[in-house]
Design a protein around this motif. Sequence first.
Motif, PDB file in Angstrom:
ATOM      1  N   PHE A  67     106.998  21.914   4.775  1.00 21.53           N
ATOM      2  CA  PHE A  67     108.409  22.259   4.938  1.00 21.53           C
ATOM      3  C   PHE A  67     108.860  23.046   3.706  1.00 21.53           C
ATOM      4  CE2 PHE A  67     108.189  18.087   2.972  1.00 21.53           C
ATOM      5  CZ  PHE A  67     109.079  18.154   1.921  1.00 21.53           C
ATOM      6  N   GLU A  68     110.008  23.678   3.854  1.00 20.85           N
ATOM      7  CA  GLU A  68     110.596  24.480   2.776  1.00 20.85           C
ATOM      8  C   GLU A  68     111.936  23.890   2.392  1.00 20.85           C
ATOM      9  OE1 GLU A  68     110.869  28.376   4.310  1.00 20.85           O
ATOM     10  OE2 GLU A  68     108.705  28.744   4.360  1.00 20.85           O
ATOM     11  N   GLN A  69     112.203  23.892   1.099  1.00 11.25           N
ATOM     12  CA  GLN A  69     113.483  23.447   0.567  1.00 11.25           C
ATOM     13  C   GLN A  69     113.971  24.486  -0.439  1.00 11.25           C
ATOM     14  OE1 GLN A  69     113.062  19.500  -1.088  1.00 11.25           O
ATOM     15  NE2 GLN A  69     113.764  18.520   0.789  1.00 11.25           N
ATOM     16  N   GLY A  70     114.878  25.333   0.002  1.00 11.56           N
ATOM     17  CA  GLY A  70     115.380  26.370  -0.904  1.00 11.56           C
ATOM     18  C   GLY A  70     114.264  27.312  -1.324  1.00 11.56           C
ATOM     19  N   ASP A  71     113.940  27.301  -2.615  1.00 13.81           N
ATOM     20  CA  ASP A  71     112.878  28.167  -3.134  1.00 13.81           C
ATOM     21  C   ASP A  71     111.564  27.413  -3.327  1.00 13.81           C
ATOM     22  OD1 ASP A  71     113.746  26.539  -5.149  1.00 13.81           O
ATOM     23  OD2 ASP A  71     113.792  28.093  -6.701  1.00 13.81           O
ATOM     24  N   MET A  72     111.427  26.247  -2.666  1.00 15.46           N
ATOM     25  CA  MET A  72     110.214  25.433  -2.806  1.00 15.46           C
ATOM     26  C   MET A  72     109.468  25.350  -1.477  1.00 15.46           C
ATOM     27  SD  MET A  72     111.178  22.171  -5.208  1.00 15.46           S
ATOM     28  CE  MET A  72     112.167  21.465  -3.894  1.00 15.46           C
ATOM     29  N   MET A  73     108.134  25.366  -1.576  1.00 14.04           N
ATOM     30  CA  MET A  73     107.259  25.065  -0.445  1.00 14.04           C
ATOM     31  C   MET A  73     106.550  23.750  -0.725  1.00 14.04           C
ATOM     32  SD  MET A  73     105.381  28.619   0.683  1.00 14.04           S
ATOM     33  CE  MET A  73     104.589  28.784  -0.916  1.00 14.04           C
ATOM     34  N   VAL A  74     106.545  22.857   0.251  1.00 12.69           N
ATOM     35  CA  VAL A  74     105.879  21.569   0.109  1.00 12.69           C
ATOM     36  C   VAL A  74     104.847  21.439   1.215  1.00 12.69           C
ATOM     37  CG1 VAL A  74     106.141  19.063   0.032  1.00 12.69           C
ATOM     38  CG2 VAL A  74     107.932  20.539  -0.916  1.00 12.69           C
ATOM     39  N   LEU A  95     103.277  21.306  -4.166  1.00 14.18           N
ATOM     40  CA  LEU A  95     104.648  21.807  -4.243  1.00 14.18           C
ATOM     41  C   LEU A  95     104.619  23.098  -5.053  1.00 14.18           C
ATOM     42  CD1 LEU A  95     107.847  19.708  -4.846  1.00 14.18           C
ATOM     43  CD2 LEU A  95     107.541  21.902  -5.996  1.00 14.18           C
ATOM     44  N   ILE A  96     105.086  24.160  -4.439  1.00 14.71           N
ATOM     45  CA  ILE A  96     105.108  25.464  -5.113  1.00 14.71           C
ATOM     46  C   ILE A  96     106.562  25.893  -5.269  1.00 14.71           C
ATOM     47  CG2 ILE A  96     104.408  27.884  -5.009  1.00 14.71           C
ATOM     48  CD1 ILE A  96     102.043  27.033  -3.305  1.00 14.71           C
ATOM     49  N   LYS A  97     106.970  26.050  -6.521  1.00 15.25           N
ATOM     50  CA  LYS A  97     108.319  26.528  -6.820  1.00 15.25           C
ATOM     51  C   LYS A  97     108.199  27.774  -7.676  1.00 15.25           C
ATOM     52  CE  LYS A  97     112.827  25.285  -8.675  1.00 15.25           C
ATOM     53  NZ  LYS A  97     113.670  24.255  -9.303  1.00 15.25           N
ATOM     54  N   ASN A  98     108.757  28.858  -7.166  1.00 14.76           N
ATOM     55  CA  ASN A  98     108.622  30.162  -7.816  1.00 14.76           C
ATOM     56  C   ASN A  98     107.132  30.487  -7.954  1.00 14.76           C
ATOM     57  OD1 ASN A  98     111.429  30.331  -8.002  1.00 14.76           O
ATOM     58  ND2 ASN A  98     111.426  29.236  -9.957  1.00 14.76           N
ATOM     59  N   THR A  99     106.586  30.455  -9.140  1.00 13.13           N
ATOM     60  CA  THR A  99     105.165  30.758  -9.316  1.00 13.13           C
ATOM     61  C   THR A  99     104.405  29.584  -9.931  1.00 13.13           C
ATOM     62  OG1 THR A  99     105.621  31.739 -11.491  1.00 13.13           O
ATOM     63  CG2 THR A  99     105.609  33.224  -9.582  1.00 13.13           C
ATOM     64  N   THR A 100     105.015  28.414  -9.919  1.00 14.66           N
ATOM     65  CA  THR A 100     104.388  27.232 -10.522  1.00 14.66           C
ATOM     66  C   THR A 100     103.925  26.277  -9.421  1.00 14.66           C
ATOM     67  OG1 THR A 100     105.844  27.410 -12.441  1.00 14.66           O
ATOM     68  CG2 THR A 100     104.679  25.340 -12.146  1.00 14.66           C
TER      69      THR A 100
END
Length: 314
Positions: A67-74, A95-100
Amino acid sequence: MVRIFYKEKKQIRKENDVRMLSQIPNVIWVDLQSPSPEEEEWIESKCQVSFQTPQEIVEIESSARFFEQGDMMVANSNFSKIDQHGYHSYPVSFLIKNTTLFTYRQGDSKTFADTVKKMRVYVEPFETGIDIFLLLLETRIEADADLLENMSREITNISKSLSNEKKPKQEILLKINTLQENSMMLRESIIDKQRVLSSIQRSRLFPESYRERLRIVLKDISSLTEYTTFNFERLEYLQDTFTGLINLEQNQIIKIFTVVTIVFLPPTLIAGIFGMNYQVMPTILHPYGFYLALILMMLSSTAVLWFFKRKHWI
């Protein structure tokens, strides 16, 4: 335990002190391995992320796997491993947020250790956490391929032992059943990755420049799925062969009992006739009547055996 990987010039560095997270630039991967509540809370507050609970990670619904939450992929997936107790699966959350990239897992894993080794050898390609994410998947696929090859060797060994055994043993059937369970478990793990990556491929947050590499990963997963199907078909064939050998052995035993029973039917009939309690009985007073009856019994049994032999029934 928390491991923080960051890029400094052309080198990948590692930091184990979670309190240094806010002071480290160019963080590309934060690996949470059985973290303490304090470590988890610290990372969530400093990085503005929220990790799922272990119960939420193992949920099988599609909405829980990705699922996606704002700018995060889980994304949540199951990884497989083998030890002295057999094959097991364990959940891993990405969990990917921006490039981390943030990874959350319980216990140690050879896949993550191998990924770290590759990062130290090949430094240049790893610019963002998505590079690490794809490397983890590629490493996991290689490990799954090794598990399948190991399982295939076990199946081949069982096939050879089944061919050499004159009498099938119960241990072989138990091994076949165990391998079937392991094959299904591994197939479920591979299909789970395929489903999650298909969802990631459709995500608006996943960079377009990485989609071709992701398609290659999905193609590799599809080939592993076909290989698991092949292994499972081989196991079903071996199980059918084992059952056939058991049936042949049982039929042979029943055949022996049947032949013995029929061979003794004529002597039993002769003994019954000569054992009748009538006053007038032919040969009842003959001095050689007893021996004559024995000879008739032997001849009748021999005749039945000769007949069976001639018909190639025994």
